[in-house]
Enzyme design. Structure first.
Site, PDB file in Angstrom:
ATOM      1  N   ILE A 100       0.838  -1.197   0.000  1.00  0.00           N
ATOM      2  CA  ILE A 100       0.000   0.000   0.000  1.00  0.00           C
ATOM      3  C   ILE A 100       0.872   1.246   0.000  1.00  0.00           C
ATOM      4  O   ILE A 100       0.614   2.210  -0.721  1.00  0.00           O
ATOM      5  CB  ILE A 100      -0.960  -0.001   1.212  1.00  0.00           C
ATOM      6  CG1 ILE A 100      -1.905  -1.189   1.144  1.00  0.00           C
ATOM      7  CG2 ILE A 100      -1.755   1.310   1.267  1.00  0.00           C
ATOM      8  CD1 ILE A 100      -2.743  -1.387   2.401  1.00  0.00           C
ATOM      9  N   ALA A 119      -3.751   2.834   9.602  1.00  0.00           N
ATOM     10  CA  ALA A 119      -3.219   1.544  10.060  1.00  0.00           C
ATOM     11  C   ALA A 119      -4.186   0.911  11.053  1.00  0.00           C
ATOM     12  O   ALA A 119      -5.161   0.273  10.678  1.00  0.00           O
ATOM     13  CB  ALA A 119      -1.842   1.751  10.667  1.00  0.00           C
ATOM     14  N   ARG A 120      -3.911   1.090  12.316  1.00  0.00           N
ATOM     15  CA  ARG A 120      -4.770   0.683  13.420  1.00  0.00           C
ATOM     16  C   ARG A 120      -4.662   1.760  14.489  1.00  0.00           C
ATOM     17  O   ARG A 120      -3.637   2.429  14.621  1.00  0.00           O
ATOM     18  CB  ARG A 120      -4.342  -0.670  14.006  1.00  0.00           C
ATOM     19  CG  ARG A 120      -4.712  -1.878  13.145  1.00  0.00           C
ATOM     20  CD  ARG A 120      -6.220  -2.098  13.111  1.00  0.00           C
ATOM     21  NE  ARG A 120      -6.589  -3.344  12.473  1.00  0.00           N
ATOM     22  CZ  ARG A 120      -6.853  -3.471  11.171  1.00  0.00           C
ATOM     23  NH1 ARG A 120      -6.758  -2.399  10.383  1.00  0.00           N
ATOM     24  NH2 ARG A 120      -7.199  -4.644  10.678  1.00  0.00           N
ATOM     25  N   ASP A 153      -8.689   7.414  10.344  1.00  0.00           N
ATOM     26  CA  ASP A 153      -9.682   6.425   9.912  1.00  0.00           C
ATOM     27  C   ASP A 153      -9.825   5.306  10.942  1.00  0.00           C
ATOM     28  O   ASP A 153     -10.761   4.524  10.872  1.00  0.00           O
ATOM     29  CB  ASP A 153      -9.265   5.832   8.562  1.00  0.00           C
ATOM     30  CG  ASP A 153     -10.317   4.907   7.975  1.00  0.00           C
ATOM     31  OD1 ASP A 153     -11.475   5.358   7.814  1.00  0.00           O
ATOM     32  OD2 ASP A 153      -9.989   3.735   7.686  1.00  0.00           O
ATOM     33  N   GLU A 178     -13.318   1.586  18.784  1.00  0.00           N
ATOM     34  CA  GLU A 178     -14.229   1.827  17.662  1.00  0.00           C
ATOM     35  C   GLU A 178     -15.571   1.168  17.945  1.00  0.00           C
ATOM     36  O   GLU A 178     -15.612   0.011  18.373  1.00  0.00           O
ATOM     37  CB  GLU A 178     -13.623   1.259  16.371  1.00  0.00           C
ATOM     38  CG  GLU A 178     -12.343   1.968  15.961  1.00  0.00           C
ATOM     39  CD  GLU A 178     -11.726   1.428  14.678  1.00  0.00           C
ATOM     40  OE1 GLU A 178     -12.339   0.544  14.041  1.00  0.00           O
ATOM     41  OE2 GLU A 178     -10.632   1.891  14.300  1.00  0.00           O
ATOM     42  N   HIS A 225     -13.292   3.995   9.749  1.00  0.00           N
ATOM     43  CA  HIS A 225     -12.568   2.775   9.370  1.00  0.00           C
ATOM     44  C   HIS A 225     -13.053   2.245   8.016  1.00  0.00           C
ATOM     45  O   HIS A 225     -13.421   1.065   7.881  1.00  0.00           O
ATOM     46  CB  HIS A 225     -12.736   1.703  10.450  1.00  0.00           C
ATOM     47  CG  HIS A 225     -11.620   0.693  10.446  1.00  0.00           C
ATOM     48  ND1 HIS A 225     -11.142   0.092  11.576  1.00  0.00           N
ATOM     49  CD2 HIS A 225     -10.876   0.188   9.427  1.00  0.00           C
ATOM     50  CE1 HIS A 225     -10.167  -0.757  11.271  1.00  0.00           C
ATOM     51  NE2 HIS A 225      -9.993  -0.713   9.960  1.00  0.00           N
TER      52      HIS A 225
END
Length: 317
Positions: free
Chosen positions: A149, A229-230, A254, A259, A278
């Site tokens: 990516i 990413a996370r 994101d 979450e 996300h």
């Protein structure tokens, strides 16, 4: 071979385009949740999931040999148990390259062209042609996690005449990057030199809180951070404080430590934050791209060939 898919994702494409040589050798069952799938789980040789696994499924799946996740991240799966039971885990690495690289570019353009402000002023019927804008031209982009990516982001960013620095584990030069770095020294160089920083790391025991408060302090006050990413790869509280105190110009997020993001998080109300739920990897063609990986791995398991995207259960990616 019995394959049970347990996911709310739409697998219509995968089912309808199953190659004939596989369809004749595979019993494929697709269920939206674990309760619906329960009577088929004990006979499953393989399970498809969107990235999470109900613990009860693992108890029932006594014949399980392989799990294919339709996500790239595997941090929500029971890696230790899979390792102990010698169950192969494969992921969907590679299916996010197009959409996530496009999304990254869109966020940077959204920031420099002040799209959020323009939208707000449109809603308020405000005509202001004196708004100041910036450019991507000549800026430095630091990509933390120079994998597939990251390379796609770098190629697209080159079209805007940006300088690209990438961080990977070895510092091995990559064609799309002006420079690659590695280790703590390399990370510090990247952070201090970049106008835009994009996080594209997997979530593992080695990457949790990868970016600390001290790292944030190395960034330019004019820098813009993008986390695709996370949520746990960065100290979210330290990031929030840096944004509030003007130590960092802005961020596009994101992913988050929790979450959905709690409604009391100050990130919801900050003008210098672009938030998305996300969805950076979402695309109308997601299942189509993932299906090619699934078909390959089904065929490989049936024929005793090498599977692709096999996850190292110890490393977590």
């Amino acid at each position: 071979m019995n394959i049970v898919a347990v996911t709310g994702m739409d697998l219509t494409y995968l089912c309808e385009h199953m190659p004939e040589d596989l369809a004749s050798r595979v019993h494929f069952h697709w269920f939206k949740n674990a309760n619906e799938a329960s009577k088929h789980i004990p006979e499953a040789d393989a399970i498809l999931t969107a990235g999470r696994m109900n613990p009860e499924i693992m108890k029932q799946a006594t014949k399980l040999r392989w799990i294919q996740t339709l996500s790239a991240g595997v941090d929500k799966l029971p890696l230790q148990e899979l390792n102990e039971r010698n169950i192969v885990l494969t992921n969907a690495r590679g299916v996010h390259t197009v959409q996530m690289s496009e999304f990254t570019i869109s966020l940077m353009l959204q920031w420099v062209r002040r799209s959020n402000l323009l939208h707000d002023q449109q809603q308020k019927h405000v005509w202001d042609h004196q708004i100041a804008f910036d450019e991507l031209y000549g800026k430095t982009l630091g990509i933390v996690g120079a994998g597939a990516i990251g390379e796609a982001v770098a190629r697209k960013a080159k079209a805007f005449d940006m300088t690209i620095i990438g961080l990977n584990r070895s510092g091995t030069p990559l064609p799309a990057f002006d420079r690659t770095v590695h280790g703590e020294d390399g990370l510090q160089q990247l952070l201090s030199e970049s106008d835009f920083i994009v996080l594209l790391l997997p979530s593992t025991s080695k990457t949790r809180r990868f970016l600390t408060k001290d790292h944030l302090g190395l960034m330019k006050k004019s820098a813009f951070l993008i986390n695709l990413a996370r949520g746990d790869v960065i100290d979210e509280q330290a990031l929030t404080e840096a944004l509030q105190e003007g130590k960092l110009a802005g961020a596009a997020l994101d992913v988050f430590e929790q979450e959905p993001l709690p409604t009391n998080s100050p990130l919801w109300r900050m003008d210098n934050v672009i938030m998305t739920p996300h969805i950076a990897g979402s695309s109308a063609r997601y299942t189509e791209r993932a299906s090619s990986i699934v078909y390959h791995n089904i065929r490989a398991l049936l024929n005793g060939d090498d599977m692709i995207n096999v996850v190292n259960l110890t490393e977590g990616y």
